[in-house]
Design a protein around this motif. Structure first.
Motif, short mmCIF file in Angstrom:
data_model
loop_
_atom_site.label_atom_id
_atom_site.label_comp_id
_atom_site.label_asym_id
_atom_site.label_seq_id
_atom_site.Cartn_x
_atom_site.Cartn_y
_atom_site.Cartn_z
N TYR A 90 -8.12 -3.12 1.81
CA TYR A 90 -7.79 -4.28 2.63
C TYR A 90 -8.20 -4.04 4.07
CZ TYR A 90 -5.25 -5.86 -1.41
OH TYR A 90 -4.96 -6.27 -2.66
N LYS A 91 -8.47 -5.14 4.75
CA LYS A 91 -8.99 -5.05 6.12
C LYS A 91 -7.86 -4.79 7.12
CE LYS A 91 -12.35 -7.52 8.94
NZ LYS A 91 -13.05 -8.80 9.13
N PHE A 92 -6.71 -5.44 6.90
CA PHE A 92 -5.63 -5.33 7.87
C PHE A 92 -4.40 -4.70 7.22
CE2 PHE A 92 -8.15 -9.01 9.09
CZ PHE A 92 -8.50 -8.66 10.38
N ILE A 139 0.84 -1.20 0.00
CA ILE A 139 0.00 0.00 0.00
C ILE A 139 0.87 1.25 0.00
CG2 ILE A 139 -1.84 1.19 1.25
CD1 ILE A 139 -2.67 -1.55 0.27
N GLN A 140 2.00 1.18 0.70
CA GLN A 140 2.84 2.36 0.84
C GLN A 140 4.29 1.92 1.02
OE1 GLN A 140 1.89 4.71 4.27
NE2 GLN A 140 3.19 6.41 3.65
N VAL A 141 5.20 2.67 0.42
CA VAL A 141 6.63 2.40 0.62
C VAL A 141 7.22 3.59 1.35
CG1 VAL A 141 8.82 1.92 -0.49
CG2 VAL A 141 6.72 1.00 -1.46
N LYS A 142 7.74 3.35 2.55
CA LYS A 142 8.31 4.44 3.34
C LYS A 142 9.82 4.46 3.10
CE LYS A 142 4.79 4.96 6.77
NZ LYS A 142 4.46 5.17 8.16
N MET A 170 -15.90 0.35 5.10
CA MET A 170 -14.64 1.02 5.41
C MET A 170 -14.91 2.39 6.03
SD MET A 170 -12.46 0.24 2.06
CE MET A 170 -13.77 -0.37 1.04
N THR A 171 -13.97 2.84 6.82
CA THR A 171 -14.09 4.20 7.33
C THR A 171 -13.50 5.15 6.29
OG1 THR A 171 -11.94 4.10 8.40
CG2 THR A 171 -13.82 3.39 9.70
N LYS A 172 -13.83 6.42 6.41
CA LYS A 172 -13.34 7.38 5.42
C LYS A 172 -11.82 7.52 5.45
CE LYS A 172 -17.32 10.08 4.23
NZ LYS A 172 -18.15 11.23 4.58
N PRO A 173 -11.20 7.57 6.65
CA PRO A 173 -9.72 7.63 6.66
C PRO A 173 -9.10 6.42 5.97
CG PRO A 173 -10.60 8.13 8.82
CD PRO A 173 -11.75 7.70 7.99
N GLN A 174 -9.71 5.23 6.18
CA GLN A 174 -9.21 4.01 5.51
C GLN A 174 -9.29 4.18 4.00
OE1 GLN A 174 -11.61 0.82 7.11
NE2 GLN A 174 -9.78 -0.34 7.58
N LEU A 175 -10.46 4.62 3.54
CA LEU A 175 -10.68 4.79 2.10
C LEU A 175 -9.62 5.69 1.49
CD1 LEU A 175 -14.46 5.22 1.35
CD2 LEU A 175 -12.84 3.80 0.12
N GLY A 176 -9.28 6.76 2.22
CA GLY A 176 -8.30 7.72 1.73
C GLY A 176 -6.97 7.05 1.44
N ILE A 177 -6.57 6.14 2.33
CA ILE A 177 -5.28 5.44 2.17
C ILE A 177 -5.25 4.69 0.84
CG2 ILE A 177 -3.82 3.59 3.08
CD1 ILE A 177 -4.92 4.32 5.88
N PHE A 178 -6.33 3.95 0.59
CA PHE A 178 -6.34 3.10 -0.61
C PHE A 178 -6.56 3.91 -1.88
CE2 PHE A 178 -7.84 0.36 2.93
CZ PHE A 178 -6.67 -0.37 3.02
N GLU A 205 -8.91 -8.64 1.34
CA GLU A 205 -9.53 -7.60 0.53
C GLU A 205 -10.94 -7.29 1.02
OE1 GLU A 205 -9.93 -6.73 -4.19
OE2 GLU A 205 -8.60 -8.31 -3.53
N LEU A 206 -11.27 -5.99 1.02
CA LEU A 206 -12.63 -5.56 1.34
C LEU A 206 -13.30 -5.17 0.03
CD1 LEU A 206 -12.14 -3.29 4.46
CD2 LEU A 206 -13.38 -5.43 4.39
#
Lengths: 126, 203
Positions: free
Chosen positions: B77-79, B35-38, B61-69, B54-55
């Motif tokens: 994804y759930k976790f 999802i992200q490379v730091k 999903m919550t809105k903050p979660q949605l933003g990430i994806f 996968e969701l």
């Protein structure tokens, strides 16, 4: 649990149908040094436990007046062959009572030929 | 290092070479999406954030979660979990085939909850004598001296809540890998109940 079952299926062997009370002869692989040979063991099935690839059966025989019991995993590769010699007519799932019996009383009644035939026909029809 | 999230599916036995039965835990390992490379330049340390399970529905999903994806332009994804890895880019899938037979892995999970437990179960205390007129069968015994310190030392082992801890078991062996089912078989037990989420790390 379906994936766990799928893992187990891969390790199952083709085995003949045998029940509690049957007299069976099995051939056990014995490793002596670097040689491998087959050792037969014949006895009455007095218990079957577990399910799937973990299923085990217990064989009892009286050898020179001494009761001998051995437990084998049904799907173990060291049990190379299972032969059913006699079909027993029993009404129990565990025949532990045979341990305290002697001589004639320690015998399991044999299933009549008609009953064995009928059971085989029923199995093949299914 | 390779890290992946997985689901504990249960335990069974399989037949190993030489006819020995081996106890194994069946773990659904991945596929995990990056999802992200730091990076150390941007974030101060390098790591890879992966998602597991996968969701499908947006309403779950919550809105903050949605933003990430949405930002990563991947499916949801759930976790989510970070692992200190490198050599991945966003959208990569880490699958069970990144492990091979014979690998040593470390598995972390949340252990089964045991509730409020006494000293004997929680800290392996010996308890009191069982007979000869004794009545203090499972008692912990003395918890300290008298006038000095006139209190109980901090950290004294006593009865209390047990389980639900993060537990890591290291040096577990991978017995089999089945990439088509996303399944790996681990020799021995791993922490947590069936269907719990576990982290699997290699190297």
């Amino acid at each position: 649990m379906s994936l766990v079952k799928a893992v187990e299926e891969g390790f199952k062997k083709e085995i003949p149908a045998f029940n509690i009370g049957d007299t069976v002869r099995i051939h056990v692989k014995v490793i002596e040094g670097d040689k491998e040979r087959l050792q037969p063991f014949e006895g009455t099935v007095i218990a079957r436990k577990g399910s799937g690839v973990r299923e085990t059966f217990m064989l009892r025989k009286v050898s020179f007046g001494v009761g001998v019991e051995r437990i084998f995993p049904v799907h173990s590769p060291s049990v190379s062959k299972i032969e059913v010699i006699k079909h027993g007519d029993v009404r129990r799932a565990k025949l532990y009572h045979l341990r305290s019996k002697k001589g004639k009383h320690a015998k399991v009644k044999e299933k009549s030929r008609e009953a064995v035939k009928a059971a085989a026909q029923k199995a093949s029809a299914e | 290092m390779t890290g992946i999230l997985g689901k504990k599916l249960g335990m069974t036995q399989i037949v190993a070479e030489g006819g020995k039965m081996v106890p194994v835990t069946v773990v659904e390992a991945g596929p995990c999406c990056v999802i992200q490379v730091k990076t150390s330049e941007k974030d101060g340390y390098s790591a890879v954030k992966v998602g597991f399970m996968e969701l499908k529905k947006e309403k779950n999903m919550t809105k903050p979660q949605l933003g990430i994806f949405k930002k990563a332009e991947t499916s949801s994804y759930k976790f989510l979990k970070e692992f200190p890895m490198d050599g991945f880019k966003i959208g990569d899938l880490i699958k069970a085939d990144s492990f091979s037979i014979g690998d040593f892995i470390a598995v972390s999970g949340i252990s089964k909850g045991k509730g409020f437990q006494g000293g004997m179960k929680r800290h392996n205390f010996k308890g009191g004598p069982a007979s000869h007129g004794s009545t203090r069968y499972r008692a912990p015994g003395s918890i300290g001296a008298s006038s000095y310190p006139s209190r109980v030392w901090k950290g004294m082992r006593m009865a209390g809540h047990m389980g639900c801890d993060r537990v890591t078991i290291k040096k577990l062996t991978v017995v089999d890998v089945r990439p088509e089912q996303n399944v790996i078989l681990v020799k021995g037990a791993i922490p947590g109940p069936v269907n719990s989420i576990v982290e699997i790390r290699k190297g």
